[in-house]
Motif scaffolding. Structure first.
Motif, PDB file in Angstrom:
ATOM      1  N   ARG A 417      30.380  -0.461   4.423  1.00 19.66           N
ATOM      2  CA  ARG A 417      30.635  -1.318   3.559  1.00 19.66           C
ATOM      3  C   ARG A 417      32.083  -1.892   3.779  1.00 19.66           C
ATOM      4  O   ARG A 417      32.343  -2.939   3.946  1.00 19.66           O
ATOM      5  CB  ARG A 417      30.437  -0.902   1.999  1.00 19.66           C
ATOM      6  N   TRP A 418      32.877  -1.223   3.981  1.00 17.94           N
ATOM      7  CA  TRP A 418      34.431  -1.678   4.285  1.00 17.94           C
ATOM      8  C   TRP A 418      34.630  -1.951   6.016  1.00 17.94           C
ATOM      9  O   TRP A 418      35.331  -2.771   6.120  1.00 17.94           O
ATOM     10  CB  TRP A 418      35.321  -0.456   3.831  1.00 17.94           C
ATOM     11  N   LEU A 419      33.823  -1.492   6.584  1.00 14.69           N
ATOM     12  CA  LEU A 419      34.072  -1.910   7.980  1.00 14.69           C
ATOM     13  C   LEU A 419      33.509  -3.540   8.201  1.00 14.69           C
ATOM     14  O   LEU A 419      34.192  -4.093   8.660  1.00 14.69           O
ATOM     15  CB  LEU A 419      32.922  -1.030   8.892  1.00 14.69           C
ATOM     16  N   VAL A 420      32.475  -3.671   7.367  1.00 13.11           N
ATOM     17  CA  VAL A 420      31.986  -5.140   7.407  1.00 13.11           C
ATOM     18  C   VAL A 420      33.113  -5.907   6.818  1.00 13.11           C
ATOM     19  O   VAL A 420      33.243  -7.076   7.041  1.00 13.11           O
ATOM     20  CB  VAL A 420      30.656  -5.052   6.673  1.00 13.11           C
TER      21      VAL A 420
END
Lengths: 506, 350
Positions: A417-420
């Protein structure tokens, strides 16, 4: 050592198999338990531990195999039969009723009564005796269970098992919700039970615990027992990991990389306080740096992360990302400024369990892929597939509900989620809770790679070795204050605990 | 922010967890019946059965186009409210005030000076007033719930009582006849031979279906109902969204008030009494989870149609309201029981 050396077999399971609609959950498990021993069942998530327990507890019927109880072949058609036989199960989600008293909980379903009239005094007396047997005579039978800590709820659950005259108690990851002190207490109780001849089946991920408390080990992998009744004392850890994962995994952390001298400060925390919880916390994290917060449960570690993130409103102090101050208590601003949090309770705070993987991955971002108000699920799936591939998330199906994944893969959803999102600062609260040993190494490697890619990372973990192994720099937290800040290589577990003890005493 | 590109970690990762090729759980049929299509299929079958019963018991009195349009017209007002209700229930909330807000909106929009002002301008003024009253009531609900942290049940229960009282005060408990010609003419008319009430219901259903399933607004709604805390921590402005949801259901009550004024040509504080219960029943029978996290507009529409067809069949057969209520109650319980069987949630058990 092995307390049950000469004792006859209490429980013997032979070639247990279980199929669910054509899917084999168990492919042949052998398990032998003798009276008075602590028998550890070890296995990764999805190995079949839960299914095995449920068969013993009478919640599932085996598709094949035999169960012998005290030498006699038995069937366990339902949970009541299991209890009558002398098997009590403590599930992870304890089945105590919060609104009832301890005594009422213990006698729930087998109330002491004549013609429907309860013998309250007798129930209280018996309850007190049971609690004393467990070394908890100080608890009042009339106390409401909802007011108890998780540790004491476990005690109630054990007392209930004793009230049924259990000969075998199954404990499913009992330490998961306990802090170090409570775990010690739990072990004391377990020792007391085994000295009374009661056998324990103990399920845990934590190898250190098994070393401390276990007598013998059965390792399960992919629904089959790889080894049955290994002696704890004679089996080295790497051997256990090999049996569990089918490969040789060193429990090592990825190597640190030298931080460039000019790495910019990304996250700057200045005098952050939350009234009554922590005070005057200041530190900064540079791009590519992993900072670990070490301390005991209740030291304020998680609250610091949550306050940095804006999930709690700081009573004073500031958080800045790239030099820009964030508004306190505003999660959405923190997220748009590039902070991401993987919360401690993934299931209740992180994921929407019924929703597919891709909706969980894009939960912070779906608006970005949308055309105006119109969702673009095709792009969301495509982006998710990229992350599935990069993080080796399994099963590799963007439409699988998040709740069906193992702990390690759920953690990967949070990272994805945070990579995206393109997050600059990642706050990880207990990143490996509920993640089995094999997948842990993967998570560690991922965290390090994110740092190497320039993300500033803060890690909180109640396992001090994890903090020390993962972080570049360690902040020791005690009583809501930063006691010490040091490069991770210059402190060991002992040193951390020393500081915590001193800090708390001061 | 929106300029940031997704980061991928591209080097090959640490040892992969041995993942055997995953079998899709169950066969295609099970998946279909367990999925949204299957649940709606169940509702369609239930509706078809009702129609068969109607055809057998009432014959031609039941089986004619005029009667079917009647059924839909009868369903339309509750239908519009139910569509708004689907949104709040999907988000894990509830709105008990829709019926009395509808009554209040019908009273305010038919006040003599509002009608007089509409005479000066356009009948649409009455519509705007009704929608504004509904929206304002929803705004109050939403703020009390999201920012005051009052549970939706209590906040909207208070509004139920309060709005009804206010409607009584404003109307002096009198029935206010609508005399505004433009308004009356519009609702007397039709489009393609089908009454405007039906069209409004159809349009509301299409918009609702689109909004819930295809837009960011809908995604937020489902996410909040699925896991409020996780959605908040993902950076979504959950409080603002909650307020928007209650405004939405309030506006739907306002629309229903307009439809009621059109149908009865009168505004009164008793309009919409107990409509909240009919709407909630239709939504839940339709397959929207009362705990939130899953909602279906198609299901809601089918739920509304089932209830109105039931009423029609009973009326055609001269059966009393009381019998009807008993059957309705049974249907609600059976529907919820079926829901629990089919909707066993894989994520929650292991």
């Amino acid at each position: 050592m092995l307390k049950g050396d000469n004792t006859a077999s209490l429980l013997s399971m032979r070639g247990i198999t279980k199929e669910f609609a054509g899917v084999k959950a168990l492919r042949g498990v052998d398990l032998d338990v003798v009276a008075g021993e602590v028998h550890c069942v070890l296995g990764q998530n999805g190995a079949g531990k839960s299914t095995l327990i449920k068969i013993l507890a009478g919640a599932h019927q085996p598709s094949g195999g035999e169960i012998f109880w005290q030498g006699e072949q038995r069937e366990i058609p339902n949970p009541v039969a299991a209890i009558d036989m002398g098997v009590a199960t403590m599930y992870q989600e304890l089945d105590v009723v919060d609104g009832l008293t301890i005594a009422e909980n213990i006698f729930l379903g087998h109330e002491l009564a004549t013609g429907g009239v309860l013998h309250r005094a007798r129930a209280a007396r018996t309850t007190r005796q049971l609690l004393e047997r467990l070394g908890h005579g100080n608890l009042s039978p009339h106390r409401e269970v909802g007011t108890l800590s998780a540790a004491n709820k476990q005690i109630v659950s054990m007392a209930r098992a004793l009230s049924h005259d259990a000969k075998l108690i199954i404990m499913d990851e009992p330490s998961a919700v306990l802090d170090a002190e409570e775990v010690k207490n739990l072990f004391r109780v377990v020792n007391e039970l085994t000295s009374q001849g009661i056998a324990i089946i103990y399920i845990s991920h934590r190898l250190e615990e098994i070393r401390q408390i276990g007598d013998r080990i059965t390792v399960i992998k992919d629904g089959a027992s790889m080894a049955s009744g290994l002696s704890v004392a004679d089996t080295p850890t790497p051997e256990l990991i090999r049996l569990m994962t089918g490969r040789n995994v060193e429990f090592v952390f990825p190597p640190r990389r030298e931080l460039p001298a000019d790495a910019p400060v990304v996250l700057d925390i200045d005098g952050l306080s939350l009234r009554g919880i922590f005070a005057d916390v200041s530190f900064d994290v540079r791009a590519g740096e992993v900072v670990g917060l070490a301390g005991l449960v209740g030291s304020g570690r998680s609250e610091i992360l949550e306050t940095v993130y804006g999930a709690r409103r700081a009573s004073s102090g500031h958080v800045s990302v790239d030099g820009k101050r964030l508004r306190p208590g505003a999660v959405d601003r923190a997220v748009t400024s590039g902070i991401g949090l993987s919360p401690e309770e993934r299931k209740s705070q992180g994921l929407i369990l019924d929703e597919p993987i891709f909706k969980n991955v894009t939960l912070s971002n779906f608006a970005r892929y949308a055309r105006g108000p119109l969702l673009n699920e095709r792009r969301e799936r495509a982006v998710t597939r990229e992350q599935i591939e990069a993080l080796e998330l399994r099963p590799a199906d963007p439409d699988r509900p998040a709740g069906t994944l193992s702990g390690g893969n759920q953690q990967k959803i949070m990272l994805a989620r945070w990579l995206v999102h393109g997050t600059r600062v990642l706050l990880l609260d207990e990143p490996t809770r509920g993640v089995d040993v094999g997948a842990r190494a993967e998570i560690y490697a991922l965290i390090r790679r994110l740092a190497d890619a320039g993300t500033a990372i803060v890690v909180v973990s109640s396992e001090i070795p994890e903090v020390l192994g993962l972080a570049d720099r360690v902040l020791v937290i005690g009583d809501g204050r930063v006691l010490h800040s040091t490069p991770a290589t210059e402190i060991d577990e002992h040193g951390v605990l020393d500081l915590v003890m001193k800090g708390t005493a001061a | 922010m929106s300029e940031q590109t997704p980061t991928t970690v591209s080097e090959s990762a640490a040892p992969t967890q041995a993942a055997p090729p995953e079998k899709k759980s169950g066969n295609a049929m099970q998946r279909l019946l367990g999925g949204a299509a299957g649940r709606n299929l169940g509702l369609v079958i239930a509706l078809a059965l009702l129609i068969v019963v109607g055809a057998i018991t009432a014959g031609d009195r039941f089986m004619n186009v005029e009667n079917f349009l009647n059924i839909i017209r009868f369903a339309s007002i509750i239908g519009v409210i139910s569509i708004g209700m689907t949104f709040v229930i999907t988000a894990g909330g509830i709105d008990l005030s829709v019926g009395s807000v509808m009554g209040l909106a019908s009273v305010v929009a038919s006040l003599s000076w509002v009608q007089a002002a509409a005479d000066q301008t356009s009948w649409l003024l009455m519509v705007a007033v009704a929608l504004a009253v509904g929206g304002a009531a929803g705004l109050v609900n939403g703020i009390v719930i999201a920012y005051g942290k009052v549970v939706p049940f209590m906040a909207t229960l208070a509004m139920l009582v309060g709005a009804r009282g206010l409607a009584e005060l404003l109307s002096n408990k009198q029935t206010q006849i609508v005399s505004q010609q433009g308004f009356l003419e519009f609702f007397r008319g039709d489009f393609l031979g089908i009454a405007w009430l039906v069209w409004i219901f159809v349009i509301a259903a299409v918009i609702g279906w689109f909004l819930l399933g295809r837009t960011t607004f809908g995604r937020r709604t489902v996410a909040i109902g699925g896991n409020f805390e996780a959605t908040r921590l993902a950076g979504i402005r959950v409080k603002r969204h909650l307020v928007a949801l209650y405004v939405l259901v309030g506006v739907s009550a306002g629309i229903a008030a307009v439809m009621m004024l059109g149908r009865t040509t009168a505004g009164t504080s008793t309009h919409g009494t107990l409509y909240e219960l009919d709407a909630i029943a239709a939504v839940v029978v339709g397959g929207t989870l009362l705990v939130g996290g899953r909602g279906t507009i198609v299901g809601t529409v089918l739920g509304v149609l089932i209830f109105s067809t039931l009423t029609n069949v009973f009326t055609q057969n001269n059966l009393s309201n009381s019998v009807q209520s008993v059957v309705k109650g049974v249907i609600i319980v059976v529907a919820v029981l079926l829901q629990q069987r089919f909707a066993s949630r894989p994520g929650r058990s292991s």
